[in-house]
Design an enzyme around this catalytic site. Structure first.
Site: not given
Ligand code: PMP
Length: 307
Positions: A157
Site C-alpha cells: 500500500k
Molecule cells: N486492493 C486495494 C487497492 C486496496 O486498497 C485494498 C484495501 N486494503 C484491498 C485491495 C483489500 O485488501 P485487504 O483485504 O488487505 O484490506
C-alpha cells in the site's frame, strides 16, 4: 472518556498535536506506505477485536522495504503500540486503524528515497460501513487502468499509488455507480479501487493472480480459506477477462473496509439475477462473525483488547 490520540514521533499525543511541515517529502510525492486495519467492537463481550493485525503489519514492513524506509519498530512492537493506543483512547465502537510510514525529511526537490529520514505515525478513528453491504452494489469498468508493477509496485500500500484508485472511484461515483473495477494494462481484470475481486462460475471461485497487479489482500486470503475450509469449494487464481464477469453467476469484492461486498451489476448488466448470490452470502456470514469474535474457528485471526 474517549480521547482522540495519535502515536506521533515516538509518543502518544492528542491528535491535534500530530502535525507535519508543508516541506515534508511524502506530502509532495506520496512517498509513504500505509495500512488499513479494522478493530471490531463486540458489545456483549465488552472487547475490541483487531483483525489480522500481524499480517497487516507484515505487509507494511514489506512496503517499507520497497520504499527504503527504516523505522525502529518490528511487527511485534507495532502491534503493542496499536493495542496501547486503543486502550488509551478508550474507544468502544468499530474503528479503523491507520498506520503510516512516511518520508519525513523536510526537503522538497529531492527525487530519491535513500538518505531521507522516515517516520511512523498511527491514528485510530471510528468507522462504520464503507460500502452499503446489505444489498448488491452496482459497478462499472473503469476507464483508468490499474498501475503495473513496472510503474509502482501495487502489491503493497504505497500512498502515491492511491491516486490511481481515487481517479477510478471518483469517475465511478460521479457516473452513478458504487464502485469501479479496474483492468490492468493487458486488459485482465485486476481489482476494485480498494478491494480484491472474486468471480463464481459453476460453483468454482476464481480470483485474479496477484501478478495481475492487485494488492495482496488479507480479506482475499480469508475468503479463500472460508470457501475451501467451510464449503469445500475450489478456488482458482488465474487471469480473468472482463467479459467473464458479465457471465458470472456471482461476483464479490473483498477488503478490510468493504468486508465482503456482493456485486449485483457491472456496466449495467446484471450479474446472476442481480441480487446477493448464495455462495457470497454464506462466505460473508462466516466472515462477519469471525471478525467480531463470534466464531470460535477463526480466533487466530483476532487480537482481543479489553478497553
Ligand atoms: N486492493 C486495494 C487497492 C486496496 O486498497 C485494498 C484495501 N486494503 C484491498 C485491495 C483489500 O485488501 P485487504 O483485504 O488487505 O484490506
Amino acid at each position: 472518556m474517549v480521547k482522540s490520540l495519535a502515536f506521533f514521533q515516538g509518543k502518544v499525543v492528542p491528535i491535534d498535536q500530530a502535525k507535519v511541515s508543508v516541506m515534508t517529502h511524502a506530502l509532495h510525492y506520496g512517498s509513504a506506505v500505509f495500512e488499513g486495519i479494522r478493530g471490531n467492537w463486540n458489545k456483549k463481550k465488552n472487547s475490541m477485536y483487531i483483525f489480522r493485525m500481524k499480517e497487516h503489519y507484515e505487509r507494511l514492513i514489506q512496503g517499507c522495504k520497497m520504499m527504503m524506509m527504516d523505522i525502529p519498530y518490528g511487527v511485534d512492537e507495532l502491534c503493542d503500540i496499536t493495542i496501547d493506543l486503543i486502550k488509551q483512547s478508550g474507544i468502544k465502537e468499530d474503528v479503523y486503524i491507520r498506520p503510516l510510514v512516511y518520508k519525513s525529511e523536510e526537503m522538497v526537490a529531492n527525487l530519491v528515497l535513500h538518505k531521507l529520514s522516515s517516520d511512523f505515525t498511527l491514528i485510530i478513528v471510528p468507522f462504520g460501513a464503507y460500502i452499503d453491504t446489505d444489498g448488491a452494489i452496482e459497478c462499472c469498468t473503469s476507464s483508468w487502468r490499474r498501475m503495473d508493477d513496472t510503474i509502482i509496485p501495487p502489491r503493497v500500500k504505497i500512498s502515491g499509488h492511491y491516486v490511481n484508485s481515487i481517479l477510478a472511484k471518483t469517475e465511478a461515483v460521479l457516473s452513478g455507480f458504487d464502485e469501479a473495477i479496474l483492468l490492468n494494462q493487458d486488459g485482465n481484470v485486476s481489482e476494485g479501487s480498494g478491494e480484491n475481486l472474486f468471480l463464481i462460475y459453476n460453483g468454482v471461485l476464481n480470483t485474479p493472480l496477484v501478478s495481475d497487479n492487485n494488492l495482496t489482500g488479507i480479506t482475499r486470503d480469508c475468503a479463500i480459506k472460508i470457501a475451501q475450509n467451510e464449503f469445500g469449494l475450489k478456488v482458482v487464481e488465474r487471469s480473468i477477462r472482463r467479459s467473464e464477469l458479465y457471465l458470472a453467476d456471482e461476483v464479490f469484492l473483498t477488503g478490510t473496509a468493504a468486508h465482503i461486498t456482493p456485486v449485483g451489476s457491472l456496466d449495467n448488466r446484471l450479474i446472476g439475477n442481480g441480487n446477493v448470490g448464495s455462495i457470497t452470502k454464506n462466505i460473508r456470514e462466516i466472515y462477519l462473525k469471525s471478525i467480531r469474535g463470534d466464531n470460535e474457528d477463526y480466533q487466530e485471526w483476532l487480537t482481543e483488547v479489553k478497553v
